[in-house]
Design a protein around this motif. Structure first.
Motif, PDB file in Angstrom:
ATOM      1  N   ILE A   1       0.861  -1.185   0.000  1.00 22.88           N
ATOM      2  CA  ILE A   1       0.000   0.000   0.000  1.00 22.88           C
ATOM      3  C   ILE A   1       0.895   1.233   0.000  1.00 22.88           C
ATOM      4  O   ILE A   1       1.689   1.449   0.909  1.00 22.88           O
ATOM      5  N   GLU A   2       0.777   1.996  -1.061  1.00 21.18           N
ATOM      6  CA  GLU A   2       1.602   3.195  -1.216  1.00 21.18           C
ATOM      7  C   GLU A   2       1.013   4.394  -0.473  1.00 21.18           C
ATOM      8  O   GLU A   2       1.728   5.161   0.158  1.00 21.18           O
ATOM      9  N   LYS A   3      -0.318   4.551  -0.573  1.00 22.14           N
ATOM     10  CA  LYS A   3      -0.950   5.741  -0.003  1.00 22.14           C
ATOM     11  C   LYS A   3      -2.375   5.417   0.396  1.00 22.14           C
ATOM     12  O   LYS A   3      -3.076   4.698  -0.317  1.00 22.14           O
ATOM     13  N   VAL A   4      -2.811   5.940   1.552  1.00 22.84           N
ATOM     14  CA  VAL A   4      -4.213   5.871   1.968  1.00 22.84           C
ATOM     15  C   VAL A   4      -4.725   7.301   2.002  1.00 22.84           C
ATOM     16  O   VAL A   4      -4.089   8.185   2.579  1.00 22.84           O
ATOM     17  N   HIS A   5      -5.872   7.516   1.389  1.00 18.12           N
ATOM     18  CA  HIS A   5      -6.431   8.860   1.251  1.00 18.12           C
ATOM     19  C   HIS A   5      -7.786   8.903   1.943  1.00 18.12           C
ATOM     20  O   HIS A   5      -8.636   8.039   1.712  1.00 18.12           O
ATOM     21  N   TYR A   6      -7.987   9.883   2.805  1.00 16.23           N
ATOM     22  CA  TYR A   6      -9.275  10.093   3.471  1.00 16.23           C
ATOM     23  C   TYR A   6      -9.838  11.415   2.984  1.00 16.23           C
ATOM     24  O   TYR A   6      -9.121  12.399   2.851  1.00 16.23           O
ATOM     25  N   GLU A   7     -11.159  11.436   2.733  1.00 17.07           N
ATOM     26  CA  GLU A   7     -11.793  12.637   2.206  1.00 17.07           C
ATOM     27  C   GLU A   7     -13.120  12.865   2.906  1.00 17.07           C
ATOM     28  O   GLU A   7     -13.963  11.971   2.968  1.00 17.07           O
ATOM     29  N   VAL A   8     -13.288  14.073   3.432  1.00 12.62           N
ATOM     30  CA  VAL A   8     -14.540  14.469   4.071  1.00 12.62           C
ATOM     31  C   VAL A   8     -15.022  15.726   3.363  1.00 12.62           C
ATOM     32  O   VAL A   8     -14.277  16.690   3.216  1.00 12.62           O
ATOM     33  N   SER A   9     -16.275  15.690   2.904  1.00 19.52           N
ATOM     34  CA  SER A   9     -16.866  16.830   2.223  1.00 19.52           C
ATOM     35  C   SER A   9     -18.101  17.279   2.991  1.00 19.52           C
ATOM     36  O   SER A   9     -18.881  16.451   3.447  1.00 19.52           O
ATOM     37  N   ILE A  10     -18.264  18.577   3.115  1.00 17.38           N
ATOM     38  CA  ILE A  10     -19.451  19.114   3.773  1.00 17.38           C
ATOM     39  C   ILE A  10     -20.662  18.793   2.898  1.00 17.38           C
ATOM     40  O   ILE A  10     -20.674  19.039   1.706  1.00 17.38           O
ATOM     41  N   GLY A  11     -21.693  18.200   3.493  1.00 12.77           N
ATOM     42  CA  GLY A  11     -22.913  17.877   2.770  1.00 12.77           C
ATOM     43  C   GLY A  11     -22.813  16.616   1.923  1.00 12.77           C
ATOM     44  O   GLY A  11     -23.645  16.385   1.064  1.00 12.77           O
TER      45      GLY A  11
END
Length: 142
Positions: A109-119
Protein backbone atom coordinates in the motif's frame (compact mmCIF):
# COMPACT_ATOMS: atom_id res chain seq x y z
CA UNK A 1 -26.88 -11.40 -31.48
CA UNK A 2 -25.44 -8.89 -29.01
CA UNK A 3 -22.90 -9.93 -26.38
CA UNK A 4 -24.63 -9.72 -23.00
CA UNK A 5 -21.81 -11.17 -20.90
CA UNK A 6 -21.20 -8.02 -18.86
CA UNK A 7 -20.77 -7.75 -15.11
CA UNK A 8 -22.21 -4.94 -12.96
CA UNK A 9 -19.80 -3.32 -10.52
CA UNK A 10 -21.99 -4.16 -7.53
CA UNK A 11 -20.79 -7.78 -7.57
CA UNK A 12 -17.09 -7.18 -8.22
CA UNK A 13 -15.46 -6.56 -4.82
CA UNK A 14 -11.88 -6.48 -3.59
CA UNK A 15 -10.48 -8.54 -0.75
CA UNK A 16 -7.20 -7.93 1.06
CA UNK A 17 -5.00 -10.27 3.07
CA UNK A 18 -2.12 -8.79 5.03
CA UNK A 19 1.21 -10.51 4.33
CA UNK A 20 1.77 -13.22 6.94
CA UNK A 21 -1.81 -13.22 8.27
CA UNK A 22 -4.54 -15.74 7.57
CA UNK A 23 -7.48 -13.32 7.69
CA UNK A 24 -8.91 -12.26 4.34
CA UNK A 25 -10.97 -9.06 4.53
CA UNK A 26 -13.74 -8.51 1.98
CA UNK A 27 -13.80 -4.73 1.57
CA UNK A 28 -17.05 -2.81 1.08
CA UNK A 29 -15.90 -0.72 -1.85
CA UNK A 30 -17.46 1.71 -4.29
CA UNK A 31 -15.03 0.86 -7.09
CA UNK A 32 -11.53 -0.21 -8.00
CA UNK A 33 -9.11 0.17 -10.88
CA UNK A 34 -5.98 -1.74 -11.81
CA UNK A 35 -3.29 -0.88 -14.35
CA UNK A 36 -1.13 -3.57 -15.94
CA UNK A 37 2.13 -2.14 -17.26
CA UNK A 38 5.33 -3.34 -18.89
CA UNK A 39 8.68 -1.62 -18.82
CA UNK A 40 9.73 -1.01 -22.43
CA UNK A 41 13.33 -0.99 -23.61
CA UNK A 42 14.37 1.04 -26.63
CA UNK A 43 16.56 -1.25 -28.76
CA UNK A 44 16.63 0.97 -31.84
CA UNK A 45 19.66 0.87 -34.07
CA UNK A 46 20.60 1.84 -37.60
CA UNK A 47 19.02 -1.35 -38.94
CA UNK A 48 15.55 -0.08 -38.00
CA UNK A 49 15.52 2.64 -40.64
CA UNK A 50 15.12 5.58 -38.26
CA UNK A 51 12.12 4.02 -36.49
CA UNK A 52 11.81 2.98 -32.86
CA UNK A 53 12.16 -0.67 -31.88
CA UNK A 54 11.16 -1.88 -28.41
CA UNK A 55 11.33 -5.02 -26.30
CA UNK A 56 9.14 -5.80 -23.31
CA UNK A 57 10.79 -5.89 -19.90
CA UNK A 58 9.40 -6.61 -16.45
CA UNK A 59 5.69 -6.43 -15.74
CA UNK A 60 4.10 -4.28 -13.05
CA UNK A 61 0.68 -3.44 -11.61
CA UNK A 62 -0.73 -0.46 -9.76
CA UNK A 63 -4.24 0.43 -8.77
CA UNK A 64 -6.68 2.30 -6.58
CA UNK A 65 -9.50 1.03 -4.37
CA UNK A 66 -12.29 3.47 -3.39
CA UNK A 67 -14.78 3.14 -0.54
CA UNK A 68 -17.21 5.06 1.66
CA UNK A 69 -16.01 5.45 5.25
CA UNK A 70 -17.85 3.22 7.74
CA UNK A 71 -17.34 4.12 11.42
CA UNK A 72 -18.25 0.53 12.36
CA UNK A 73 -15.42 -0.86 10.20
CA UNK A 74 -12.62 1.70 9.77
CA UNK A 75 -9.98 0.56 7.27
CA UNK A 76 -7.01 1.25 9.55
CA UNK A 77 -8.02 -1.39 12.13
CA UNK A 78 -6.57 -4.90 11.82
CA UNK A 79 -8.25 -6.47 9.91
CA UNK A 80 -8.18 -5.13 7.25
CA UNK A 81 -5.09 -3.04 8.25
CA UNK A 82 -5.21 -0.71 5.25
CA UNK A 83 -2.24 1.53 6.06
CA UNK A 84 0.63 2.87 3.99
CA UNK A 85 3.59 0.52 3.89
CA UNK A 86 1.55 -2.63 4.60
CA UNK A 87 2.08 -5.50 2.13
CA UNK A 88 -0.40 -8.21 1.26
CA UNK A 89 -2.46 -9.89 -1.41
CA UNK A 90 -5.33 -8.18 -3.21
CA UNK A 91 -7.96 -10.26 -4.92
CA UNK A 92 -9.53 -7.93 -7.48
CA UNK A 93 -12.76 -9.36 -8.88
CA UNK A 94 -13.77 -8.45 -12.43
CA UNK A 95 -16.41 -11.17 -12.59
CA UNK A 96 -19.11 -12.09 -10.10
CA UNK A 97 -17.67 -12.72 -6.61
CA UNK A 98 -19.35 -16.13 -6.36
CA UNK A 99 -17.60 -17.30 -9.55
CA UNK A 100 -14.23 -17.03 -7.80
CA UNK A 101 -12.28 -15.51 -10.70
CA UNK A 102 -10.19 -12.78 -9.09
CA UNK A 103 -6.91 -11.36 -10.28
CA UNK A 104 -4.46 -12.07 -7.42
CA UNK A 105 -1.89 -9.31 -7.05
CA UNK A 106 0.78 -9.12 -4.35
CA UNK A 107 0.94 -5.46 -3.35
CA UNK A 108 2.30 -2.86 -1.00
CA UNK A 109 0.00 0.00 0.00
CA UNK A 110 1.60 3.20 -1.22
CA UNK A 111 -0.95 5.74 0.00
CA UNK A 112 -4.21 5.87 1.97
CA UNK A 113 -6.43 8.86 1.25
CA UNK A 114 -9.28 10.09 3.47
CA UNK A 115 -11.79 12.64 2.21
CA UNK A 116 -14.54 14.47 4.07
CA UNK A 117 -16.87 16.83 2.22
CA UNK A 118 -19.45 19.11 3.77
CA UNK A 119 -22.91 17.88 2.77
CA UNK A 120 -21.61 14.58 1.39
CA UNK A 121 -20.37 11.18 2.55
CA UNK A 122 -16.92 10.59 3.97
CA UNK A 123 -14.69 8.56 1.67
CA UNK A 124 -11.39 6.76 1.70
CA UNK A 125 -9.21 5.13 -0.91
CA UNK A 126 -5.84 3.48 -1.17
CA UNK A 127 -3.23 3.15 -3.89
CA UNK A 128 -1.22 -0.02 -4.34
CA UNK A 129 1.85 -1.08 -6.30
CA UNK A 130 2.87 -4.63 -7.12
CA UNK A 131 5.19 -6.23 -4.54
CA UNK A 132 6.19 -9.76 -5.50
CA UNK A 133 7.74 -10.23 -2.02
CA UNK A 134 4.17 -10.49 -0.66
CA UNK A 135 3.09 -13.44 -2.83
CA UNK A 136 2.38 -14.64 -6.35
CA UNK A 137 0.68 -12.86 -9.21
CA UNK A 138 -2.14 -15.00 -10.68
CA UNK A 139 -4.30 -14.06 -13.67
CA UNK A 140 -7.83 -15.57 -13.53
CA UNK A 141 -8.95 -18.27 -15.95
CA UNK A 142 -11.48 -17.32 -18.62
Amino acid sequence: MANTNFVPGTVTPVSFQVFGQGIVSLLNITGHSMDEMTQLFDVSNTGHGGRTARLAGKGDHSGTVNADFDLDAPPYLNPPNIRSGVSGIILAYFSHYSLGRPMQIPVIIEKVHYEVSIGSQSKWSFDVKENIIAGSFVMPAA
